[in-house]
Design a protein around this motif. Structure first.
Motif, PDB file in Angstrom:
ATOM      1  N   UNK A   1       0.815  -1.212   0.000  1.00  0.00           N
ATOM      2  CA  UNK A   1       0.000   0.000   0.000  1.00  0.00           C
ATOM      3  C   UNK A   1       0.844   1.256   0.000  1.00  0.00           C
ATOM      4  N   UNK A   2       1.906   1.266   0.805  1.00  0.00           N
ATOM      5  CA  UNK A   2       2.793   2.432   0.866  1.00  0.00           C
ATOM      6  C   UNK A   2       3.476   2.668  -0.478  1.00  0.00           C
ATOM      7  N   UNK A   3       3.953   1.585  -1.097  1.00  0.00           N
ATOM      8  CA  UNK A   3       4.646   1.720  -2.375  1.00  0.00           C
ATOM      9  C   UNK A   3       3.683   2.118  -3.506  1.00  0.00           C
ATOM     10  N   UNK A   4       2.435   1.663  -3.414  1.00  0.00           N
ATOM     11  CA  UNK A   4       1.439   2.074  -4.422  1.00  0.00           C
ATOM     12  C   UNK A   4       1.237   3.583  -4.367  1.00  0.00           C
ATOM     13  N   UNK A   5       1.152   4.124  -3.149  1.00  0.00           N
ATOM     14  CA  UNK A   5       0.985   5.577  -3.009  1.00  0.00           C
ATOM     15  C   UNK A   5       2.235   6.327  -3.477  1.00  0.00           C
ATOM     16  N   UNK A   6       3.410   5.787  -3.142  1.00  0.00           N
ATOM     17  CA  UNK A   6       4.656   6.475  -3.470  1.00  0.00           C
ATOM     18  C   UNK A   6       4.985   6.403  -4.958  1.00  0.00           C
ATOM     19  N   UNK A   7       4.603   5.309  -5.609  1.00  0.00           N
ATOM     20  CA  UNK A   7       5.026   5.077  -6.998  1.00  0.00           C
ATOM     21  C   UNK A   7       3.880   5.149  -8.004  1.00  0.00           C
ATOM     22  N   UNK A   8       2.710   5.638  -7.598  1.00  0.00           N
ATOM     23  CA  UNK A   8       1.542   5.590  -8.493  1.00  0.00           C
ATOM     24  C   UNK A   8       1.761   6.398  -9.772  1.00  0.00           C
ATOM     25  N   UNK A   9       2.425   7.540  -9.666  1.00  0.00           N
ATOM     26  CA  UNK A   9       2.644   8.348 -10.875  1.00  0.00           C
ATOM     27  C   UNK A   9       3.571   7.630 -11.853  1.00  0.00           C
ATOM     28  N   UNK A  10       4.628   7.045 -11.338  1.00  0.00           N
ATOM     29  CA  UNK A  10       5.563   6.303 -12.181  1.00  0.00           C
ATOM     30  C   UNK A  10       4.876   5.099 -12.825  1.00  0.00           C
ATOM     31  N   UNK A  11       4.066   4.391 -12.035  1.00  0.00           N
ATOM     32  CA  UNK A  11       3.373   3.212 -12.553  1.00  0.00           C
ATOM     33  C   UNK A  11       2.360   3.597 -13.632  1.00  0.00           C
ATOM     34  N   UNK A  12       1.617   4.682 -13.401  1.00  0.00           N
ATOM     35  CA  UNK A  12       0.638   5.129 -14.396  1.00  0.00           C
ATOM     36  C   UNK A  12       1.337   5.527 -15.693  1.00  0.00           C
ATOM     37  N   UNK A  13       2.468   6.221 -15.569  1.00  0.00           N
ATOM     38  CA  UNK A  13       3.209   6.619 -16.774  1.00  0.00           C
ATOM     39  C   UNK A  13       3.690   5.389 -17.538  1.00  0.00           C
TER      40      UNK A  13
ATOM     41  N   UNK B   1       9.562  -3.230  -6.550  1.00  0.00           N
ATOM     42  CA  UNK B   1       9.778  -3.820  -5.233  1.00  0.00           C
ATOM     43  C   UNK B   1      11.121  -4.551  -5.162  1.00  0.00           C
ATOM     44  N   UNK B   2      11.475  -5.207  -6.247  1.00  0.00           N
ATOM     45  CA  UNK B   2      12.753  -5.929  -6.274  1.00  0.00           C
ATOM     46  C   UNK B   2      13.938  -4.969  -6.215  1.00  0.00           C
TER      47      UNK B   2
END
Length: 461
Positions: free
Chosen positions: A29-41, A125-126
């Protein structure tokens, strides 16, 4: 296709989450919030490499809006707890699946995007955790399991919605073939003959090739491209008519403007070619009309207009047509002003008579390719094909003035004047027709609250 109940899905989602330790859920959950912009891009970069996906995602508004929506979706997937938040998350997956069905995004594209999203999130995550961290493997599995379950719910909603749309599409096809078959047949035969006569006259008086009337822009051409070709879709005759129209407009008519003039013998041959193409269109049209019988389903009982059952089919078809050809269309949301007062003062029979006369006015002031719907009550919708912003506004104003000037006949030799408010929205390229309808409704609301008896143009988003 029956859906699983939201309660059952919430229970299944909760069981999935409960299988992972709280610290793993917290990490993801923490990483989803922190990396959501990068993941969406990353998601959109991968999707835009697919030509079929870029077809849906190339619109600027879609990209700007969806990027933010994608970030929120990623965060919501992994922020949900075991209880009260899950129904809202499940409802969101259902809504997304229905939107995908509405704009006809292929399921395999959605699944492709999910595959890239899972792979990128796992890679992040890795990069973050050492290989010996006990949370790494379950965290990667949690990401995959949650996204897979979300895709399952989306696909279920997509399938149900798509099945409904397919049934409506087939019903509309049958209806469009058969509505007023006798009068439509004569109307289109006359329109085709009018074009041919006008063309021959214009050629006789020596008009330039650029001034000659293109069959695709005539009353017949508009009707066949926007209604007839859909109604008779899949038949060889329909395809032959479209080919003949294209050959006339793009090959034969421009030949009359070639430099150096034309020898009399060559000019005569070109006229024969035009005549043969027109005859073939008429012949194939006759064959098409011979294949159908009258069908009444899908018509509003009171006004005989299309009912809202076919609105999604027609709008979806016109959006696809606009995307393929670069044409624009507009919708007019039309509402009778103070209609309740008419019913209260003159009775419901009088109100019905007003609606019937208004329906006739709307139909009489539409072109062959346009559509007129009764949405219910005193609400109507017109779809104007192949228009610009200026021509759509001019058509709406002409219609409003015509209605205001007419005298509406009521029972017992009574009469009154009626006005309408109109909200106009021009299709701006967005693939979801609900946005177009919402913009028209918002413009209609402003027209009603701005004094009525007026046309308001929807703001661009």
């Amino acid at each position: 296709m029956p859906r699983h109940s939201p309660e059952r899905l919430a229970s299944e989602w909760a069981q999935l989450l409960a299988a992972f330790p709280p610290e793993v859920r917290q990490l993801v959950g923490d990483q989803a919030r922190a990396r959501c912009e990068l993941l969406a891009s990353h998601f959109y970069e991968q999707m835009l490499q697919d030509s079929q996906a870029s077809h849906f995602l190339s619109h600027d508004q879609v990209q700007s809006r969806l990027h933010a929506s994608m970030q929120r979706w990623i965060v919501s997937l992994f922020a949900a707890g075991l209880d009260e938040e899950l129904p809202a998350v499940i409802a969101l997956q259902t809504q997304v699946g229905e939107v995908h069905a509405r704009i006809d995004v292929p399921v395999h594209l959605v699944l492709r995007g999910a595959r890239h999203l899972k792979a990128r999130f796992a890679a992040l995550l890795q990069e973050l955790l050492p290989a010996e961290d006990a949370r790494l493997f379950p965290a990667v599995r949690l990401i995959a399991d949650v996204i897979d379950l979300a895709m399952e719910i989306m696909s279920q909603a997509y399938a149900s919605s798509h099945e409904r749309n397919s049934r409506a599409e087939e019903a509309y096809r049958l209806f469009a073939v058969a509505q007023n078959i006798g009068s439509e047949k004569e109307r289109q035969r006359a329109a085709l003959l009018d074009w041919e006569n006008q063309l021959m006259f214009d050629l006789a008086v020596g008009l330039e090739a650029s001034q000659l009337p293109r069959i695709g822009s005539t009353e017949f051409g508009l009707w066949f491209r926007h209604k007839g070709s859909h109604a008779f879709e899949g038949t060889p005759e329909a395809e032959l008519i479209l080919q003949a129209m294209q050959h006339i407009d793009e090959v034969l008519l421009p030949m009359f403007g070639l430099p150096g003039g034309v020898e009399p013998r060559e000019r005569m041959q070109r006229l024969r070619d035009l005549r043969e193409q027109a005859k073939s269109i008429g012949y194939h049209l006759e064959r098409l009309f011979e294949q159908v019988n009258e069908l009444e389903a899908g018509r509003d009982v009171l006004t005989r207009l299309l009912n809202r059952k076919f609105l999604p089919v027609v709008l979806g078809k016109e959006i696809a047509y606009a995307r393929q050809r670069g044409n624009r269309f507009a919708v007019l949301a039309v509402d009778v002003d103070h209609f309740k007062q008419i019913n209260d003062r003159f009775g419901h029979d009088a109100g019905d008579q007003v609606l019937q006369q208004l329906a006739t006015l709307l139909s009489n002031h539409s072109r062959g390719g346009d559509y007129v719907f009764r949405l219910g009550g005193e609400e109507f919708l017109m779809l104007l094909v192949d228009v610009s912003a200026d021509s759509a506004l001019k058509a709406a104003e002409t219609l409003r003035k015509k209605i205001a000037a007419d005298l509406f006949r009521l029972p017992h030799e009574q009469s009154l004047q009626v006005t309408v408010s109109i909200g106009l929205a021009l299709h701006n390229g967005h693939p979801d027709y609900q946005r177009l309808l919402r913009r028209a409704d918002e413009a209609l609301y402003r027209a009603k609250h701005g004094g009525r008896n007026r046309v308001v143009v929807a703001a661009e988003e």
